[in-house]
Motif scaffolding. Structure first.
Motif: not given
Lengths: 312, 668
Positions: A50, A53-56, A69, A73, A76-77, A219, B535, B538-539, B542-543, B546-547, B551-552
């Motif tokens: 976590f 850094e995330p990599i795209t 996400a 989600a 989680l629902v 992340r 949905l 929850a989304a 989550v965002v 973790v934001r 950065p990405r």
């Protein structure tokens, strides 16, 4: 206050899910003669990832970035609405078995699209295989749901669980047992466990889930890993609520909730340990034998429905 | 404002629009044709809303049709289909302005016929007697045939599609004509009032039902009469594809509901078993072909067969329960089928229009050559994604709601059922479930391979977003889909009013509730709105959680130790569907060609490998060639009768006349 039950359930699942994975790894390790990394290792991995850094990958789109996400989600629902700890949730009006199954499928789709979006052969391969398995598992789920709902008259999960508690004989009826076998195969397939998929492999011949998520890092990877742990918990929880409904709280009193929590933890832990122990003795099926396994489970589902009619 | 004025508005606007489009200069043609289509569709929607509000309308104009009279009779069932067709027409009309305009000039006839086609379709449910119905049906068939042929100069495949479509639609017409004329002659009158009151023998009713089922089934694209559909829908211009696939095929459903459940008033169980079986086989076969299809519009065409199959499966099961006297389930299943028809109209319009945008921007329909469009055509891609979600029957799409209702209706039939129901219902659930699963695979492929990753061809790499009118039309369709998805319960009263028309089915309102959809008479509830809200919540959660943090970063794809991956290494639609092709090998029978070219110097060195896989329509290959061969042989035999001599023809005419007189003399 039934809202308390919902909050307790969600927090419980979120906290416990990585520990369940840790438990299963530990059981496997001990049975294979290794020391193992301990129950908490998945949480420690998540905490580390976590912070990274995330990599795209270049050339991919918002679909790749959004998929983790969406996956979390959807799970989680389900963790919110399904009766794992208590049946008296304010949301049990929408805790429909088929809706829950469709939500799981939605999560699978999100990840498959992300796999395709990377544009690598691995991503596409994983997506294609995962979707094939999910598509073939779908009929079994609906037929097993049919068999379970036939005696209750509804596909509402809370109603099925309550009926199971009131009439324990129903849970041991041939229809229910056949449906249990059918759904067990599907749970294994959907959770990506042996013999359908091996969660700890990175060999291209056998990868399904791992191939899809190969490009995720930091992340994003943490979210994907967490989601798959949560999905496993949810799937085992669903199976246990449907076929071992005892202990699920039917009132909102603190004692009942406490029993519900303890029962849920115990059931899921035992199921997870059994699953892990079974995996030690099992090799992964060839990919093109998996449809045969799923066809077999479909047959069990069909038998479950017909026995619920002819033996009722 | 009455229904009559609205229907007159449809005819006047469409007529003027057609004349205007034929007369106007090419630059204005698209606008005139598009706007008149929109106006005709809007009048159709108006008529539908009024009819669903509880009004009825009927009139006859004796002068309009020779030997008979033109008769119009609108009730809630007609209104629902007027609404459906009108809605699709509004969207397709807006879209056609951008599609045909600006450099991509369609032919004059295609644009002129568009409003006429729409008007004929809107009027069909309003027809009040057999002659009017058949005349309008033929008008629709001819207009759509000309529209399918619009681009025949561009591609030879269009001509082939036109021949198939023309032959199949007229074979269907013959079956409907025979069925309805037989019905009318036995009932002693041709107005629907008379037909409804007629007391016919069981055998006669069954003959009529089977004939109209063949005719309407072929229009609905049901197996094995579906062969025109995967040909004609891809080759027609995209707004026309949308109209045909979303609106026209639904008239097959209208025909079966009107004749089978209204005019014939329901029937014995085996009729509906037949409908259920045909629907189930169509659903499975359609989705299986769609899941391995590579041509985007052909995929959507097969998906239409799949969805119409599901709709007929629902109608068949509903008819079975109606025959058994179980009105609760009958009304629920018919309502689910009609709701699925509405949902399918919404998302299939959206999908065909999206495919049209892609086709217009790239010139490519083959998924194997697409990709990377999500960054080049973001609006089209996002809206196609909405449609694909709905078509895959996943929440929060609208297709999910109606399939959920369908399954609920099927599984509640078990308690107190007899053996036939107890065997057919689980199989029907299995069919619906496998269809749903393969549908997911189909649309993950369509969206994932068609729009995501990197472009697989230069034309895909050079794609540009579509003009405003096309994007606007798709947005409108997406909004309608979302509305249908989120508050389906609000359609409960409307569906109940439609079911009132069907005597053996009507039973109050099958759907209840506001936010949560509840079923009447059986336990079951589900809330698409709460699922969507959950949905989103929850989304967002989550965002938000973790934001924080780093950065990405964008980086190269892992190339397995090599350098950059080129687009040829990506998975294609063919490779994506390969596991499914393998699993359903026995049904699909794919043809594989492998050409290995060896190096000139040594056969151990390989210069190139070519692999081709084709999945043909196997049912077509098995059923149609013998029929076509027999037809040819018959033609050859008949041609001996005509040698060009006038005397021979006169003699044949005389013989024919005598034969008719003898038959008439003997029978009366």
């Amino acid at each position: 206050m039934s809202v308390v039950g919902v909050v307790v359930q969600v927090v419980l699942l979120v906290v416990l899910a990585p520990y369940l994975v840790g438990l299963m790894r530990q059981v496997r390790a001990r049975m294979e003669g290794r020391a193992g990394a301990g129950f908490g290792q998945p949480w420690r991995d998540l905490r580390k990832q976590f912070r990274k850094e995330p990599i795209t990958p270049a050339g991919s789109s918002w679909v790749f970035a959004a998929a983790p996400a969406v996956l979390v989600a959807t799970t989680l629902v389900i963790a919110t609405v399904a009766p794992f700890v208590a049946t008296v949730s304010p949301l049990d009006g929408i805790a429909d078995l088929f809706a829950v199954v469709a939500l799981l499928l939605l999560g699978t789709v999100a990840l498959a699209l992300a796999g395709l979006d990377t544009g690598t052969a691995f991503g596409g391969m994983g997506a294609s295989r995962e979707i094939t398995v999910a598509a073939l598992a779908e009929p079994t789920i609906l037929l097993a749901g049919f068999a379970l709902s036939a005696r209750v008259g509804t596909t509402n999960l809370a109603a099925i669980v309550e009926r199971g508690q009131q009439a324990p004989g129903d849970v041991l009826s041939p229809a229910s047992l056949l449906a249990a076998v059918a759904l067990a195969v599907v749970v294994i397939a959907e959770a990506g466990r042996l013999p359908v998929d091996n969660p700890s492999t990175h060999l291209e011949l056998t990868m399904i889930h791992e191939a899809m998520v190969l490009e995720y890092a930091g992340r994003d990877l943490a979210l994907v890993e967490f989601a798959s742990a949560l999905r496993l918990t949810v799937l085992l929880g669903l199976w246990s609520s449907l076929f071992l409904p005892w202990g699920v709280a039917t009132s909102a009193s603190p004692v009942a909730l406490l029993i519900g929590v303890v029962a849920f933890v115990a059931k899921v832990a035992v199921l997870g340990a059994v699953l892990a122990a079974g995996e030690v003795f099992m090799a992964k099926l060839r990919l093109f034998r998996v449809p045969e396994l799923l066809a077999g489970s479909f047959l069990f589902g069909l038998l479950a429905v017909s026995s619920s009619f002819f033996l009722a | 404002m009455t229904i009559g004025w609205a229907l007159l508005g449809v005819l006047v606007v469409a007529g003027l629009g057609a004349l205007g489009a034929f007369a106007a200069d090419p630059r204005r043609r698209a606008v005139i044709a598009g706007l008149s289509t929109v106006a005709a569709g809007a009048f159709g929607v108006l008529a539908g809303v009024l009819a669903l509000g509880g009004r009825t309308f009927s009139t006859t104009i004796p002068e309009l049709l020779p030997l008979s009279e033109a008769s119009v009779a609108v009730d809630a069932l007609s209104g629902l289909f007027c609404l459906l067709i009108g809605g699709v027409a509004v969207v397709a009309g807006i879209y056609s302005i951008g599609y045909f305009g600006g450099g991509h000039a369609g032919s004059r006839s295609a644009q002129g016929l568009l409003p006429l086609f729409v008007a004929a379709m809107i009027m069909i449910p309003a027809a009040g007697n057999v002659t009017t119905f058949l005349v309008l049906w033929e008008l629709m068939a001819l207009a759509s045939l000309a529209l399918v042929l619009a681009e025949h100069r561009l591609r030879p495949a269009v001509r082939d599609a036109g021949v198939w479509y023309g032959a199949m639609t007229h074979a269907g017409l013959v079956a409907i004509l025979l069925g309805l004329v037989l019905f009318a002659s036995m009932a002693g009158g041709e107005s629907f009032e008379v037909l409804r009151a007629a007391q016919l023998s069981e055998g006669a009713r069954s003959v009529v039902f089977v004939l109209i089922l063949i005719g309407f089934g072929s229009k609905a694209g049901l197996v094995p009469l579906h062969v025109w559909l995967p040909r004609a829908h891809p080759e027609a211009p995209s707004p026309v594809s949308a109209l045909m696939s979303a609106a026209m095929v639904k008239l097959g459903l209208y025909g079966v509901l009107r004749v089978g459940l209204d005019l014939l008033g329901g029937g014995p169980r085996w009729w509906w078993m037949l409908v259920l079986t045909v629907g189930g086989v169509s659903a499975l076969y359609g989705v299986l072909q769609a899941s391995v299809a590579v041509d985007l519009k052909r995929l959507l065409g097969y998906s239409t067969t799949e969805n119409l199959g599901l709709i007929f499966l629902g109608v068949g099961a509903g008819g079975m329960f109606a025959a058994a006297g179980n009105r609760t389930l009958a009304s629920l299943l018919i309502a689910a089928a009609v709701l699925h028809a509405l949902n399918h109209a919404g998302f299939k319009t959206l999908l065909f229009l999206g495919a049209g945008s892609v086709l217009r921007a790239t010139g490519v329909r083959d998924l194997d050559d697409l990709g990377g469009l999500v960054s080049r055509m973001p609006v089209t891609a996002a809206l196609f994604g909405v449609g694909a979600l709905a078509a895959a029957a996943l929440p929060p799409g609208n297709g999910f709601v109606s399939e959920w209702l369908l399954v609920q209706g099927l599984i509640h039939g078990l308690p107190g059922a007899d053996a036939v129901t107890a065997v057919s219902m689980p199989l029907a659930v299995g069919v619906v479930a496998l269809t749903a699963g393969l549908g997911v695979a189909t649309f993950v492929k369509a969206f994932g391979v068609g729009f995501l990753a990197r472009p697989r061809s230069e034309s895909a790499a050079a794609a540009k977003e579509s003009p405003l009118s096309m994007r606007g039309a798709m947005l409108l369709a997406a909004v309608v889909c979302t509305g249908l998805a989120v508050v389906p319960a609000s359609l409960g009263p409307t569906l109940a009013r439609m079911l009132e028309v069907l005597p053996s089915v009507r039973d109050g309102s099958p759907l209840r509730g506001g936010v949560t959809l509840r079923l009447a008479g059986i336990q079951g509830s589900m809330s698409p709105l709460l699922i969507l809200a959950g949905l989103l919540l929850a989304a967002l959660l989550v965002v938000a959680l973790v934001r924080r943090g780093l950065p990405r970063r964008v980086s190269l794809v892992w190339g397995c130790g090599g350098t950059r991956l080129d687009p040829r290494m990506e998975y294609t639609a063919t490779s994506f569907a390969e596991p499914l092709t393998r699993v359903f090998d026995d049904v699909l029978r794919p043809e594989n060609d492998l050409d290995v070219t060896h190096h000139a110097e040594s056969q151990y060195l390989i210069e190139s490998v070519q692999y081709r896989q084709r999945v043909d329509d196997r049912l077509e290959g098995a059923l149609y060639p013998p029929v076509l061969a027999a037809g040819n042989k018959f033609g050859v035999v008949l041609s001996r009768l005509q040698n060009g001599s006038v005397h021979r023809y006169l003699a044949l005419g005389l013989a024919g006349l005598i034969a008719v007189l003898v038959v008439v003399g003997l029978t009366t």
